[in-house]
Scaffold this motif. Structure first.
Motif, PDB file in Angstrom:
ATOM      1  N   PRO A 121       3.052  -9.462  -2.419  1.00 52.94           N
ATOM      2  CA  PRO A 121       4.154  -9.143  -1.512  1.00 52.94           C
ATOM      3  C   PRO A 121       5.492  -9.091  -2.259  1.00 52.94           C
ATOM      4  CG  PRO A 121       2.961 -11.127  -0.814  1.00 52.94           C
ATOM      5  CD  PRO A 121       2.493 -10.787  -2.173  1.00 52.94           C
ATOM      6  N   PHE A 122       6.354  -8.183  -1.835  1.00 59.40           N
ATOM      7  CA  PHE A 122       7.675  -8.031  -2.432  1.00 59.40           C
ATOM      8  C   PHE A 122       8.461  -9.346  -2.387  1.00 59.40           C
ATOM      9  CE2 PHE A 122      12.192  -7.422  -1.231  1.00 59.40           C
ATOM     10  CZ  PHE A 122      12.676  -7.026  -2.465  1.00 59.40           C
ATOM     11  N   GLU A 123       8.251 -10.124  -1.337  1.00 54.24           N
ATOM     12  CA  GLU A 123       8.998 -11.372  -1.156  1.00 54.24           C
ATOM     13  C   GLU A 123       8.819 -12.334  -2.328  1.00 54.24           C
ATOM     14  OE1 GLU A 123       7.363  -9.777   1.093  1.00 54.24           O
ATOM     15  OE2 GLU A 123       8.546  -9.674   2.931  1.00 54.24           O
ATOM     16  N   MET A 124       7.704 -12.169  -3.065  1.00 55.49           N
ATOM     17  CA  MET A 124       7.435 -13.048  -4.208  1.00 55.49           C
ATOM     18  C   MET A 124       8.423 -12.811  -5.343  1.00 55.49           C
ATOM     19  SD  MET A 124       5.517 -15.472  -4.544  1.00 55.49           S
ATOM     20  CE  MET A 124       5.502 -15.796  -6.304  1.00 55.49           C
TER      21      MET A 124
ATOM     22  N   PHE B  36       7.769 -10.446 -15.530  1.00 53.24           N
ATOM     23  CA  PHE B  36       8.932 -11.257 -15.886  1.00 53.24           C
ATOM     24  C   PHE B  36       9.525 -11.978 -14.664  1.00 53.24           C
ATOM     25  CE2 PHE B  36      13.561 -11.610 -16.229  1.00 53.24           C
ATOM     26  CZ  PHE B  36      13.631 -12.626 -17.176  1.00 53.24           C
ATOM     27  N   PRO B  37       9.805 -11.268 -13.557  1.00 51.09           N
ATOM     28  CA  PRO B  37      10.341 -11.976 -12.390  1.00 51.09           C
ATOM     29  C   PRO B  37       9.442 -13.104 -11.898  1.00 51.09           C
ATOM     30  CG  PRO B  37      10.627  -9.633 -12.100  1.00 51.09           C
ATOM     31  CD  PRO B  37       9.796  -9.810 -13.334  1.00 51.09           C
ATOM     32  N   ILE B  38       8.108 -12.891 -11.942  1.00 50.68           N
ATOM     33  CA  ILE B  38       7.219 -13.941 -11.439  1.00 50.68           C
ATOM     34  C   ILE B  38       7.324 -15.190 -12.310  1.00 50.68           C
ATOM     35  CG2 ILE B  38       4.779 -14.552 -11.364  1.00 50.68           C
ATOM     36  CD1 ILE B  38       4.216 -12.274  -9.744  1.00 50.68           C
ATOM     37  N   ALA B 270      14.176 -22.004  -3.054  1.00 47.17           N
ATOM     38  CA  ALA B 270      13.561 -20.809  -2.466  1.00 47.17           C
ATOM     39  C   ALA B 270      12.446 -20.276  -3.366  1.00 47.17           C
ATOM     40  CB  ALA B 270      14.616 -19.742  -2.221  1.00 47.17           C
ATOM     41  N   SER B 271      12.647 -20.368  -4.701  1.00 43.68           N
ATOM     42  CA  SER B 271      11.595 -19.923  -5.620  1.00 43.68           C
ATOM     43  C   SER B 271      10.352 -20.788  -5.471  1.00 43.68           C
ATOM     44  CB  SER B 271      12.090 -19.981  -7.061  1.00 43.68           C
ATOM     45  OG  SER B 271      13.199 -19.146  -7.223  1.00 43.68           O
ATOM     46  N   ALA B 272      10.576 -22.084  -5.316  1.00 46.00           N
ATOM     47  CA  ALA B 272       9.437 -22.984  -5.106  1.00 46.00           C
ATOM     48  C   ALA B 272       8.710 -22.609  -3.816  1.00 46.00           C
ATOM     49  CB  ALA B 272       9.913 -24.436  -5.053  1.00 46.00           C
TER      50      ALA B 272
END
Lengths: 280, 303
Positions: A121-124, B36-38, B270-272
């Protein structure tokens, strides 16, 4: 016996027809509310026929708010939608051809990676992407909304791939014998044949971009840059809205392009969903 | 042709280059906009980053705060599970029933299909969420209908007990694409199966359970997975229709995550939250896949 069949058919159509009407009642209600005088919208609000037809709602709504007309918002939506759609279809078509027709080392791994991205999902990635784009100074620009589409959309890649697979390999081989290289084959043979799949993807891309709300909500802060979705949300804020008729008028206008595309290209949409399970 | 071997090596080398050239947009996007973002989000989830200054490593603090001292987190989790758990089955069952009915109709199928699919076509738009808010408002059409037929009206969006149901109904109302997928699945079932079982004396209900459902199971599996992910990730309806209220009764998980990130700039937290959701979705998808071995029949098995 024949009579019985006719009765059965009539019952079937009455049931099906009334069910369909109940389902689209909210949409008709929205359109009819857009034609009622604001003070009458919530008087006998279930009724679908306005006491007097108040087309002026559309003019009042179009004037927008804070000195910005809906003309600006529609233009913004159009710019974002068109560029993002062109980008996503061009890149997805290239990628799909690479996956469907060329044998290269590591192809399987990348294909699996792409399919997993499709489920993600994009939200991730929304928060880290926001921080990244913020670092680049891209906040309050269209870049975060447009640029990512130029790297291919997994759903479209998959859909176009499925379509390329139905084209016989012999065609590519014949072209190769005639002296075409891979790029010639792609542009001259494959692309003209997969236009239906590209159209289907383009229609879905149009829907998603036109309706996109979360992206603009996060990235845009200047009202002049808002697309219709975000402007409409602001326009309809329950604390400030008094001109209900105008609000419904702009709501109706905002989904008009979606309706038009749907009725013109219905076949592509139904085929696309039936074969891949994509949603509009 | 014996000339090929020396050429072949050169050819595959070429092919590798060509192949990677074609998929290069995907590769660039995959690394810069997904991988990278993940990983960055995983790192942030162990920090107190608030968009100002630099992130400080705080270990598991975000996670412990989430699970032990944030009742709103649990509330949003509960709301989301309820929403996904009720709305997804309702939509799927509804979509299947309508597809079955459509499959029986001979004339005007196209018209009915179009009408019933319309809500889903416009479903993602803000206009529909705004309309829904007014439809179920105190003096909206729904109460107006109830009053007209002599039933008591109710503050649907104002009552914590009913507000979530307006969102569930909104979700169910957009059953169109699931319906189309089911319809395509139904059309693919060979008529001879039904004819043969009729000869054996099976009635329509028995046929439904021994032919239709088993042959549709791959489609049901696919629909279920996509809908569950979508249900867990819903945002716009709760943001626009109810904004999480009243008393957080419609605070879907993504809405709470959004508030944490973009209203409080609590990016680490929020990332968590995003990671917890990813793990939950991964577990659900894995469970659905795992269980599918017991209930999904592929045609190659039956032949």
């Amino acid at each position: 016996m024949k009579k019985k069949k006719i009765t059965k058919k009539t019952i079937q159509h009455v049931l099906m027809g009334s069910f369909a009407l109940i389902m689209i009642y909210p949409l008709i209600w929205m359109v009819s509310s857009s034609l009622k005088k604001s003070e009458n919208v919530f008087v006998n609000s279930h009724s679908l026929i306005p006491n007097e037809w108040h087309f002026a709602n559309y003019i009042e709504g179009w004037n927008g708010f804070a000195g910005i007309t809906f003309g600006t918002f529609f233009w913004n939506s159009t710019v974002i939608t068109v560029i993002a759609t062109v980008g996503s279809i061009a890149s997805s078509t290239l990628i799909a051809y690479g996956f469907a027709r060329i044998k290269f080392a590591g192809k399987k791994i990348w294909f699996v990676a792409m399919m997993l991205t499709m489920m993600l999902p994009f939200e991730m990635v929304m928060i880290p992407q926001y921080i990244m784009f913020n670092q680049f100074g891209w906040i309050d620009t269209y870049l975060p909304l447009i640029l990512p589409t130029f790297f291919g959309i997994p759903f479209f890649i998959f859909l176009i791939m499925q379509f390329i697979r139905t084209i016989p390999m012999e065609l590519d081989e014949a072209a190769k014998i005639d002296g075409c290289n891979t790029f010639d084959i792609f542009f001259r043979i494959i692309v003209p044949l997969i236009i239906p799949a590209m159209m289907t993807s383009a229609i879905f891309s149009f829907y998603w971009r036109w309706d996109d709300f979360m992206g603009p909500l996060i990235y845009l802060s200047t009202p002049e840059k808002y697309p219709v979705s975000l402007a409409l949300k602001l326009f309809s804020d329950p604390n400030s809205v008094t001109n209900w008729g105008a609000m419904f008028a702009m709501s109706t206008l905002s989904i008009l392009p979606i309706f038009v595309i749907f009725f013109v290209f219905q076949r592509y949409i139904v085929d696309g969903i039936s074969s891949t399970g994509m949603k509009a | 042709m014996k000339v090929t071997p020396p050429n072949k090596k050169l050819n595959t080398g070429n092919k590798n280059v060509t192949g990677y050239a074609f998929i290069s947009p995907f590769l660039i996007g995959f690394f810069s906009l997904t991988i990278f973002p993940i990983l960055y989000s995983l790192y942030l989830s162990f920090t107190d980053f608030d968009m100002m200054g630099t992130p400080n490593w705080i270990g598991l603090e975000n996670y412990t705060r989430m699970f032990t001292s944030d009742p709103t987190f649990w509330k949003s989790m509960k709301v989301t599970f309820f929403y996904a758990g009720v709305a997804v089955p309702i939509r799927l069952v509804f979509a299947l029933l309508v597809a079955l009915a459509l499959n029986k109709v001979v004339e005007m199928v196209g018209l009915y299909r179009t009408l019933l699919y319309l809500p889903s076509v416009v479903g993602g738009s803000i206009a529909v969420s705004i309309m829904w808010r007014q439809l179920f408002g105190n003096d909206g059409a729904f109460n107006s209908i109830l009053a007209a037929i002599g039933l008591p009206t109710h503050s649907w969006l104002g009552d914590p007990g009913t507000a979530i149901w307006t969102l569930i109904v909104l979700y169910g109302w957009q059953f169109g694409s699931s319906m189309l997928i089911f319809l395509a699945g139904l059309r693919n079932i060979p008529k001879t199966f039904y004819e043969a079982s009729s000869v054996d004396g099976a009635g329509p209900i028995r046929q439904f359970f021994i032919i239709t459902i088993p042959l549709l199971t791959p489609v049901i599996l696919f629909n279920t997975i996509m809908q569950v992910i979508q249900g867990f990730m819903a945002f716009t309806p709760s943001f626009v229709v109810t904004n999480g209220g009243p008393v957080n009764s419609t605070l879907l998980y993504v809405l709470y995550m959004y508030q944490r990130a973009f209203e409080y700039f609590d990016m680490g937290y929020a990332s968590a939250m995003a990671w917890v959701m990813l793990v939950i979705i991964a577990i659900f998808t894995a469970l659905i896949f795992k269980s599918s071995e017991h209930w999904v029949h592929y045609e190659s098995d039956t032949k």
